[in-house]
Design an enzyme around this catalytic site. Sequence first.
Site, short mmCIF file in Angstrom:
data_model
loop_
_atom_site.label_atom_id
_atom_site.label_comp_id
_atom_site.label_asym_id
_atom_site.label_seq_id
_atom_site.Cartn_x
_atom_site.Cartn_y
_atom_site.Cartn_z
N HIS A 292 42.02 45.61 -42.95
CA HIS A 292 43.14 44.86 -43.52
C HIS A 292 44.03 45.80 -44.32
CE1 HIS A 292 45.52 41.55 -44.66
NE2 HIS A 292 44.60 40.62 -44.60
N HIS A 338 47.69 42.31 -32.90
CA HIS A 338 47.67 41.38 -34.03
C HIS A 338 46.82 40.18 -33.63
CE1 HIS A 338 49.07 38.53 -37.12
NE2 HIS A 338 49.47 39.59 -37.80
N ASP A 393 51.71 47.75 -39.94
CA ASP A 393 51.01 48.95 -40.37
C ASP A 393 51.43 50.20 -39.60
OD1 ASP A 393 49.31 47.63 -42.30
OD2 ASP A 393 48.26 46.75 -40.60
#
Length: 455
Positions: A292, A338, A393
Amino acid sequence: MATLFRISNIRLLETGKLSSQASKILRQLSDASTDLKAVLAAKIPKEQEKVKNFRKNYGNTKVGEVTVDMMYGGMRGIKGLVCETSVLDPDEGIRFRGLSIPECQKVLPKAPCGEEPLPEGLFWLLITGDVPTESQVKAISKEWADRAELPAHVVSLLNNLPCTVHPMSQLSAAITVLNSESKFAKAYASGVHKSKYWEYAYEDSMDLIAKLPVIAATIYRNSFRDGSGIGAIDTSKDWSHNFATMLGYDDPEFIELLRLYLQFILHLVGSALSDPYLSFAAGMNGLAGPLHGLANQEVLIWIQKLREQVGDKYTEEQLKEFIWKTLKSGQVVPGYGHAVLRKTDPRYTCQREFALKHLPNDPLFQLVSNIFKVVPPILLELGKVKNPWPNVDAHSGVLLQYYGLKEMNYYTVLFGVSRALGVLASLVWDRALGLPIERPKSMSTAGLMKALKAT
């Protein structure tokens, strides 16, 4: 006192004890008011009634089914929680109170001479469901600046932690001991009625959001800048601007990046009526894991390894070779895919647009752009990937590196500060709607096999 006056009048309005003309004026004042708590107090009774009627009429209606794979897959895809503030759509991306990220960028107020929306505006939107005015956003900036001072014992804790303690552990520890200041905990202990829980959750949330940049900047200075002071809060500056200054950055572009970055685990702990400090600290501990909050750090490490191998004058074939090597070793391509989205993450897109505007010739950004060209076709070729597109990210670490914030261990702290806006707004509404403690039913493999008559 002004807040209490408005709230008491709003309660009279809801009980019908004000004249129709006075009610109309009060509602107009609520819509234009820069007092966020008073605006929220006017909205909560209507939402409570709406939820009450909805549950009465549809409480037994099924909204989906649960498969064995969902249970073993971390409850992915199970419709099991209520979140009033945002929804993540697989095709459209995240929507905040119905607005997409590009829509938020267009309609939310910006700083003078700035191009990115202020996080204060997003918070107002999340709390109220309304797009705020510039004056309402300025009021939040000033209120957070006024609430920002840390208690002496929190400052002492941070200054006495060894610099070898991970920044996320420092953040969690500081937030946890801030629990000493919790208005919710004190009110609950004194027996406050549950109808007022939201007011104290709101106060704690506003205090915590205000103090987070001070905590985070202190951690940064202690860990990476030899304990140099963070300076004083400037009440004329917005939340992100103060944060950037305390970190030691005065580049207007970096301030804009921070505004963009700060906009975009806690839930279960909060449902047990832990105060917002303890709830958010628990969320930060969950966020610290590599799957995460550490994900952008993992991406950056992978990109740097790629750059070391191919240099800055690489060919597309060299990129493909490295990517296939990564996949054949049993790893994933970090920054791609995702759990929910089935398109390019809108947060990646807005960060890419920022980079195209401010750092188009940066070698790391160009490398990220070229990776974007070659990775999706390779992942589609594998035939096993539902989402071959980049997530947030894939980009965020590169932007921070460009502006000189190179300490990767600190990136999760920034991520954590940004998460406060959404999760604490959601927590206030959880208390306003009286949502109960969450008790999901667990089963053992043996029990599940027995229920399905599997042998």
